[in-house]
Design an enzyme around this catalytic site. Structure first.
Site, PDB file in Angstrom:
ATOM      1  N   ASP A  41       1.033  -1.319   0.270  1.00 51.75           N
ATOM      2  CA  ASP A  41       0.046  -0.183  -0.263  1.00 51.75           C
ATOM      3  C   ASP A  41       0.892   1.258  -0.100  1.00 51.75           C
ATOM      4  O   ASP A  41       1.379   1.409   0.626  1.00 51.75           O
ATOM      5  CB  ASP A  41      -0.848  -0.216   1.441  1.00 51.75           C
ATOM      6  N   SER A  82      -7.132   3.554  -0.981  1.00 48.07           N
ATOM      7  CA  SER A  82      -6.769   2.292  -1.133  1.00 48.07           C
ATOM      8  C   SER A  82      -7.923   1.661  -1.762  1.00 48.07           C
ATOM      9  O   SER A  82      -7.681   0.565  -2.418  1.00 48.07           O
ATOM     10  CB  SER A  82      -6.310   1.636   0.273  1.00 48.07           C
ATOM     11  N   GLU A 252      -1.255  -8.236   1.538  1.00 45.70           N
ATOM     12  CA  GLU A 252      -0.672  -6.067   2.041  1.00 45.70           C
ATOM     13  C   GLU A 252       0.159  -6.467   2.812  1.00 45.70           C
ATOM     14  O   GLU A 252       0.075  -6.345   3.906  1.00 45.70           O
ATOM     15  CB  GLU A 252      -1.959  -5.712   2.274  1.00 45.70           C
ATOM     16  N   ASP A 257       1.920   2.328   3.557  1.00 41.86           N
ATOM     17  CA  ASP A 257       1.644   3.646   3.049  1.00 41.86           C
ATOM     18  C   ASP A 257       1.116   4.602   4.679  1.00 41.86           C
ATOM     19  O   ASP A 257       1.236   5.753   3.996  1.00 41.86           O
ATOM     20  CB  ASP A 257      -0.292   3.328   2.817  1.00 41.86           C
ATOM     21  N   HIS A 261       1.898   8.935   4.908  1.00 42.54           N
ATOM     22  CA  HIS A 261       0.580   9.663   5.450  1.00 42.54           C
ATOM     23  C   HIS A 261       2.195  10.635   6.397  1.00 42.54           C
ATOM     24  O   HIS A 261       1.651  11.908   6.392  1.00 42.54           O
ATOM     25  CB  HIS A 261       0.407   9.610   6.196  1.00 42.54           C
ATOM     26  N   ASP A 299      -1.545   0.184  -5.166  1.00 46.73           N
ATOM     27  CA  ASP A 299      -2.389   0.937  -5.159  1.00 46.73           C
ATOM     28  C   ASP A 299      -2.078   2.447  -5.975  1.00 46.73           C
ATOM     29  O   ASP A 299      -2.978   2.843  -6.858  1.00 46.73           O
ATOM     30  CB  ASP A 299      -3.546   0.904  -3.558  1.00 46.73           C
ATOM     31  N   HIS A 300      -1.031   2.986  -5.356  1.00 51.53           N
ATOM     32  CA  HIS A 300      -0.998   3.872  -5.623  1.00 51.53           C
ATOM     33  C   HIS A 300       0.143   4.618  -4.135  1.00 51.53           C
ATOM     34  O   HIS A 300       0.490   3.687  -3.437  1.00 51.53           O
ATOM     35  CB  HIS A 300      -2.089   5.332  -5.534  1.00 51.53           C
ATOM     36  N   HIS A 335      -1.882  10.672  -0.970  1.00 47.57           N
ATOM     37  CA  HIS A 335      -1.459   9.980  -2.271  1.00 47.57           C
ATOM     38  C   HIS A 335      -0.467  10.700  -3.558  1.00 47.57           C
ATOM     39  O   HIS A 335      -0.984  11.874  -3.699  1.00 47.57           O
ATOM     40  CB  HIS A 335      -2.716   9.081  -2.926  1.00 47.57           C
TER      41      HIS A 335
HETATM   42 MG    MG Z   1      -3.908  -0.989   2.762  1.00 42.67          MG
HETATM   43 ZN    ZN Z   2      -2.707   6.199   2.159  1.00 40.11          ZN
END
Ligand code: MG
Ligand code: ZN
Length: 372
Positions: A41, A82, A252, A257, A261, A299-300, A335
């Protein structure tokens, strides 16, 4: 002379024809039996690159020969979240940010774990977040909003998932409706454990297996999660593959991620390295098995992360970029829309090269496996 030309035409024709039929037979026998999809992620190219600079051993990312790029925009936004990102992977449709297993028009879309049920293909989901968080949820649930955690937990109970591991007990046994879904899972052939991962021998005889560690998310790897992700990946593979059945497993690395952040390089990189260990577990199995397609993507990207030169001040008091020392730098707390790398290994891996939409990952899996 003429005969010679004719003979060489014949030779060329046979040669080409033989070559074509050889290629065809390769394609026919090249159908993967199992698929392991690993989602980091928030993992863009700089996040992946950090493994090459900060991991003490050679990154498992370097074991892939087939690499592609995906465009990740959701149905309504340039920058995906996500939920929309995972729904694209799980169901092959672009949807709005926040949507879990529903299309842009809010209708339910079937995920890969729902589509493969009739073929006796086992399925599993592993995360380091709560198991009802957006990414894992999109592989078994349908919710208009990713924040409907208790509804998503109920969907897990009704799903076709055979193995899961992640956090989030509170969404199962501290619910507003007072139901205890852990009991419901147990009544539906699940062996549930909230204490520790078992060895494969200990769980081999169970038909379904679920691990829930902690009330909500699991701790960061830097705060004592240990080698959970790698071990859960190994156990999940062995469990799903135990009767020599085909399987689909999603793994995952949820918290890469969150490092993004938080604009916290140490958090991001430690989670990325942990995820790379899980990639290693998947590749070790796939190399031995020979019939397993491994796909690693994201995902990004999160944080607009880059590996920049460290800024220093020279003797004259002037600031300069020290190219011999890199540091993580962020451009956003959210993101970003950058293209995302896809790494593939095993039968069908070639088809993941090129530049395409995130939703095509689903289509390529279905085409390669002939599960659809
Ligand atoms: Mg996730
Ligand atoms: Zn995120």
């Amino acid at each position: 002379m003429k005969l010679n030309i004719l003979a060489s035409y014949c030779f060329c024709f046979c040669f080409l024809a033989c070559d074509i039929s050889k290629e065809k037979s390769d394609i026919l026998t090249n159908t993967p039996k199992n698929v392991i999809l690993l989602i980091g992620d928030g993992t863009g190219l700089s996040q992946v690159s950090s493994a090459f600079y900060f991991k003490d051993t050679i990154p498992n990312y370097s074991r892939f020969k087939h690499v592609g790029l995906i465009k990740t925009s959701s149905s309504r936004q340039d920058i995906t979240d996500s939920a929309a990102g995972a729904t694209a992977f799980a169901s092959g449709v672009k949807t709005y940010n926040g949507a879990v297993g529903v299309a842009d028009d809010s209708t339910h879309v079937k995920s890969i774990t729902e589509l493969i049920i009739n073929d006796k293909i086992q399925s599993g989901i592993i995360s380091t977040s709560s198991i009802v968080h957006a990414t894992p949820a999109s592989f078994y649930a349908h919710a208009l909003s990713r924040s409907l955690y208790e509804d998503i937990a109920a969907d897990l109970v009704d799903s076709n998932i055979d193995f899961f591991a992640g956090g989030g007990t509170q969404f199962f046994n501290e619910r507003k409706d007072n139901l205890n879904l852990l009991d419901t899972l147990a009544s539906r052939k699940f062996k549930i454990d909230t204490t520790k991962l078992n060895s494969f021998l200990e769980v081999k005889s169970f038909s379904k297996l679920g691990y829930l560690f902690g009330k909500n998310h699991m701790p960061p790897v830097a705060n004592g999660r240990g080698d959970y992700l790698q071990k859960a990946t190994q156990l999940g593979i062995n469990f799903l593959n135990k009767d020599n059945s085909s399987f689909f497993l999603m793994v995952e690395g949820s918290q890469i991620d969150w490092g993004g952040h938080n604009n916290d390089s140490d958090y991001l990189i430690s989670e990325l390295i942990d995820f790379d260990d899980a990639i290693g577990a998947a590749l070790d199995f796939a190399e031995k098995d020979g019939n397993t397609l491994v796909i690693v993507t994201a995902d990004h990207e999160t944080g607009g992360f880059t590996l920049a030169a460290t800024k220093k001040i020279n003797d004259a008091g002037k600031s300069y970029n020290d190219y011999s020392e890199i540091m993580g730098v962020f451009s956003t707390g959210g993101h970003s829309a950058t293209l995302i790398p896809v790494f593939a290994f095993g039968p069908g891996a070639e088809s993941f090269s090129g530049i395409y939409e995130n939703s095509e990952i689903f289509q390529k899996i279905m085409e390669q496996t002939q599960w659809k």
